[in-house]
Every structure is written in C-alpha cells, then in structure tokens.
Design a protein around this motif. Structure first.
Motif, PDB file in Angstrom:
ATOM      1  N   ARG A 178     -23.394  23.078 -15.871  1.00  0.00           N
ATOM      2  CA  ARG A 178     -24.262  21.963 -16.258  1.00  0.00           C
ATOM      3  C   ARG A 178     -23.409  20.744 -16.608  1.00  0.00           C
ATOM      4  NH1 ARG A 178     -28.436  24.112 -19.725  1.00  0.00           N
ATOM      5  NH2 ARG A 178     -27.212  23.419 -21.520  1.00  0.00           N
ATOM      6  N   GLU A 181     -24.204  14.230 -19.642  1.00  0.00           N
ATOM      7  CA  GLU A 181     -23.787  12.856 -19.901  1.00  0.00           C
ATOM      8  C   GLU A 181     -23.189  12.726 -21.301  1.00  0.00           C
ATOM      9  OE1 GLU A 181     -26.891  10.304 -17.097  1.00  0.00           O
ATOM     10  OE2 GLU A 181     -27.197  10.377 -19.266  1.00  0.00           O
ATOM     11  N   SER A 198     -22.974   8.506 -15.247  1.00  0.00           N
ATOM     12  CA  SER A 198     -24.346   8.999 -15.239  1.00  0.00           C
ATOM     13  C   SER A 198     -24.482  10.298 -14.450  1.00  0.00           C
ATOM     14  CB  SER A 198     -25.285   7.947 -14.633  1.00  0.00           C
ATOM     15  OG  SER A 198     -25.074   7.842 -13.224  1.00  0.00           O
ATOM     16  N   ALA A 199     -25.525  11.044 -14.771  1.00  0.00           N
ATOM     17  CA  ALA A 199     -25.818  12.277 -14.039  1.00  0.00           C
ATOM     18  C   ALA A 199     -26.070  11.987 -12.566  1.00  0.00           C
ATOM     19  CB  ALA A 199     -27.022  12.973 -14.666  1.00  0.00           C
ATOM     20  N   ALA A 200     -26.694  10.851 -12.274  1.00  0.00           N
ATOM     21  CA  ALA A 200     -26.955  10.480 -10.881  1.00  0.00           C
ATOM     22  C   ALA A 200     -25.647  10.283 -10.124  1.00  0.00           C
ATOM     23  CB  ALA A 200     -27.797   9.209 -10.819  1.00  0.00           C
ATOM     24  N   ARG A 203     -24.135  13.727  -9.433  1.00  0.00           N
ATOM     25  CA  ARG A 203     -24.828  14.396  -8.329  1.00  0.00           C
ATOM     26  C   ARG A 203     -24.426  13.781  -6.981  1.00  0.00           C
ATOM     27  NH1 ARG A 203     -31.334  15.597  -7.425  1.00  0.00           N
ATOM     28  NH2 ARG A 203     -31.091  16.300  -5.262  1.00  0.00           N
ATOM     29  N   CYS A 226     -31.795  19.622 -15.116  1.00  0.00           N
ATOM     30  CA  CYS A 226     -32.420  19.684 -13.797  1.00  0.00           C
ATOM     31  C   CYS A 226     -31.464  20.478 -12.909  1.00  0.00           C
ATOM     32  CB  CYS A 226     -32.604  18.268 -13.266  1.00  0.00           C
ATOM     33  SG  CYS A 226     -33.303  18.181 -11.618  1.00  0.00           S
ATOM     34  N   PHE A 239     -27.895  19.164 -14.250  1.00  0.00           N
ATOM     35  CA  PHE A 239     -27.592  17.812 -14.724  1.00  0.00           C
ATOM     36  C   PHE A 239     -28.451  17.530 -15.950  1.00  0.00           C
ATOM     37  CE2 PHE A 239     -27.231  18.107 -10.116  1.00  0.00           C
ATOM     38  CZ  PHE A 239     -25.909  17.750  -9.931  1.00  0.00           C
ATOM     39  N   ALA A 241     -29.289  14.493 -18.261  1.00  0.00           N
ATOM     40  CA  ALA A 241     -29.191  13.035 -18.344  1.00  0.00           C
ATOM     41  C   ALA A 241     -29.707  12.570 -19.704  1.00  0.00           C
ATOM     42  CB  ALA A 241     -29.979  12.393 -17.204  1.00  0.00           C
ATOM     43  N   SER A 244     -29.361   8.499 -19.581  1.00  0.00           N
ATOM     44  CA  SER A 244     -29.975   7.728 -18.488  1.00  0.00           C
ATOM     45  C   SER A 244     -31.320   8.275 -18.032  1.00  0.00           C
ATOM     46  CB  SER A 244     -29.023   7.696 -17.282  1.00  0.00           C
ATOM     47  OG  SER A 244     -28.910   8.991 -16.706  1.00  0.00           O
ATOM     48  N   GLY A 245     -31.636   9.495 -18.429  1.00  0.00           N
ATOM     49  CA  GLY A 245     -32.783  10.154 -17.823  1.00  0.00           C
ATOM     50  C   GLY A 245     -34.084  10.106 -18.570  1.00  0.00           C
TER      51      GLY A 245
END
Length: 316
Positions: A178, A181, A198-200, A203, A226, A239, A241, A244-245
């Motif tokens: 996992r 952030e 960021s997690a984005a 990914r 996620c 992830f 976040a 940011s999420g």
C-alpha cells in the motif's frame, strides 16, 4: 457512512525514530499510569461493538513494545462480533512475537516498510534493521496472519525510485503493498511540500512500467485504500490518498489514543475523554453514549489542516 472500525493505540512509545514521524530524541513519553490498561481497552471495545464497530486494529507508537500484548489480543479475540482483529507494526519485534499473537487470536498484520535498501531503512528509521523486519514478514506469511499488508509512505527524493521494486513484491508472494501519501504531521510538516508525491502520480509510474492495473473489489480489512493487481500477481498494490483523495467522506473509523482520548478525525477538532469516565466507574451504557458523541462529532465537516502534532501519540 457508519463507523465500523476502531484503531486502538496501546502505547505512545516507539523503538524507532522515523524521520517523518518523530524528532531524533522522540517525544516525552506519558507516565505509565496514564496509559489505558488492557481491561479498560477491552471495556471500550465491548461498548464500541454496540455502536457498530466490527474491526479493531492495535497500533502505537509501536504496539509490540507493550509488554504482554498477546493478553490483550486474547481478551479482544473472545468478544463476539469482532470480525477483524489486526495489528500495525514496524516489524522489528514481529518475528519474536508473531506465533504468540497468532495463538492468542490475532487475524492479520500490517508492516511499515518504506524502502528495500538496508542503508536507506537505517537512515529513515534512525537505526532500524531491515533484516529483522523481513524475518517478521516471512513468519507472518508462514503463520497465516493474512492478508499481510506492507505500508509504504511515499517520499519524493527518498523512495520514489523504488516504487516499482516495492510493487513487485506482490508478484511472487501474497503481499499487499500500500502506497500512502505523506501527511504534514510532526517533523514532516517542515518539508512536506517538496517531499509530497500524490497517489495518482505513484499509480501512473507503476502503470508506465507494468501496464494497466486490474481493479480489486474486495480485500479483507480494506479501509481507505483503493486496491489493484498487477496482471498475474499473487498480491495487490493499494493507494491511500489521505491528502489528495478527499477520503474523509468515506471514513469509517474512530481512533482511541493510548491515554484514553477518542478522536473522531485526524483533520478535525474535537476529542472525547474515555479514560476519566472509565476510572470514575462508568458503566457500559455511559461508554456507549460517549462513543455515540464521538460519532456525532465525526459527521461534522473536517477542517483543512491536521490538528495532531505527532501521529505516534495516536496510532495513525
């Protein structure tokens, strides 16, 4: 969303001094008598079951520095309706205690692992030994403390070049990696802006290497993560976040500090004292009322910045 998850910090003490979590000398520990006793924790969990809690996670500080932790695990494992009893640890003492914890009734473990390089690990933890952590992870898999989840705090300039290697741990073993952030608590607040990734972005880096990740709809103990799977992998990558999420609106957890303060939210103001009532003789009905009060606080909108100085005092 209803509250179904209680994180319980069993100690504010830790045997490591991770650079994003604690200053070099740590923080002044609270007096032993101020920390909740095992029976007091069990009483809180029994009351929490009545307001919908079904998952309990033991945290710290580092929970494995608390003596006789398996006794608490056994008390909680006996409670009806606790479907998921887990532990988050830095893994240093896991090999020594894993079998005892499994026998006591622990279901699974999460292990913090920010790097696969022993020198980097020693640097980020200020002295930790990576080999001891791996010994604990291997034994956890052998004993069936699964799913075994590895928590990676992503720090730009420190471990961003290891993300693919870390994710690859899920290919040959049933490990669930996992990527979390970085959050602006404690020492990390000073260098958060330059170190945040960021997690984005994580990914995107993984998909550039592995191709599109496959969505995983269900994983035991799944909270804010996620989850996805690299094609052909035994485990998963996840992830979290936290910055940011906008995960607050799907959060299903309460946090009990080692000193008996119930925190509805990391980002919002407001906490409920349980230790005072516990030691004044409060019965289960009073504890249920206080838990309901905390849940009501949780439903208010969160603030934009964290209120907690040191996550080690609360358990993450």
């Amino acid at each position: 969303m209803g509250v179904s998850y209680l994180r319980v910090s069993v100690t504010d003490r830790c045997n490591l001094r991770c650079r994003y979590c604690l200053p070099p000398a740590g923080v002044k520990p609270v007096a032993h008598e101020e920390v909740l006793r095992f029976e007091e924790i069990a009483r809180v969990v029994r009351a929490a079951i009545r307001v919908g809690v079904r998952k309990v996670r033991l945290t710290g500080g580092e929970p494995l520095v608390r003596k006789h932790l398996s006794r608490l695990v056994a008390k909680l494992a006996e409670l009806d309706l606790v479907d998921d009893l887990s532990l988050t640890t830095n893994g240093i003492f896991l090999a020594e205690q894993a079998k005892e914890l499994k026998v006591a009734g622990l279901h699974r473990v999460n292990v913090s692992l920010d790097t696969l390089d022993s020198e980097r690990y020693r640097f980020i933890t200020r002295g930790g030994e990576l080999a001891r952590v791996w010994e604990g992870i291997e034994l956890a898999l052998e004993l069936g403390l699964e799913p075994v989840k590895l928590n990676v705090v992503v720090i730009k300039g420190f471990n961003e070049d290891e993300l693919v290697k870390l994710a690859s741990l899920s290919l040959e073993r049933p490990l669930h990696v996992r990527f979390i952030e970085l959050m602006p608590f404690g020492p990390a607040r000073a260098w958060f802006r330059e170190a945040f990734l960021s997690a984005a972005a994580v990914r995107a880096q993984l998909e550039k290497h592995f191709g599109p990740l496959l969505e995983v709809k269900k994983l035991r103990g799944a909270g804010p993560a996620c989850y996805h799977r690299i094609p052909g992998a035994q485990g998963t990558v996840g992830f979290i976040a936290g910055m940011s999420g906008h995960i607050c609106f799907s959060c299903n957890r309460l946090r009990l500090s080692a000193t008996g303060m119930l925190h509805p939210c990391l980002f919002g103001k407001g906490e409920v004292d349980l230790k005072g009532p516990l030691r004044a003789g409060a019965g289960e009905e009073e504890l249920v009322r206080l838990l309901a009060q905390a849940i009501a606080l949780k439903r208010s909108r969160p603030s934009s910045l964290p209120e907690i100085d040191h996550l080690s005092r609360l358990g993450g």
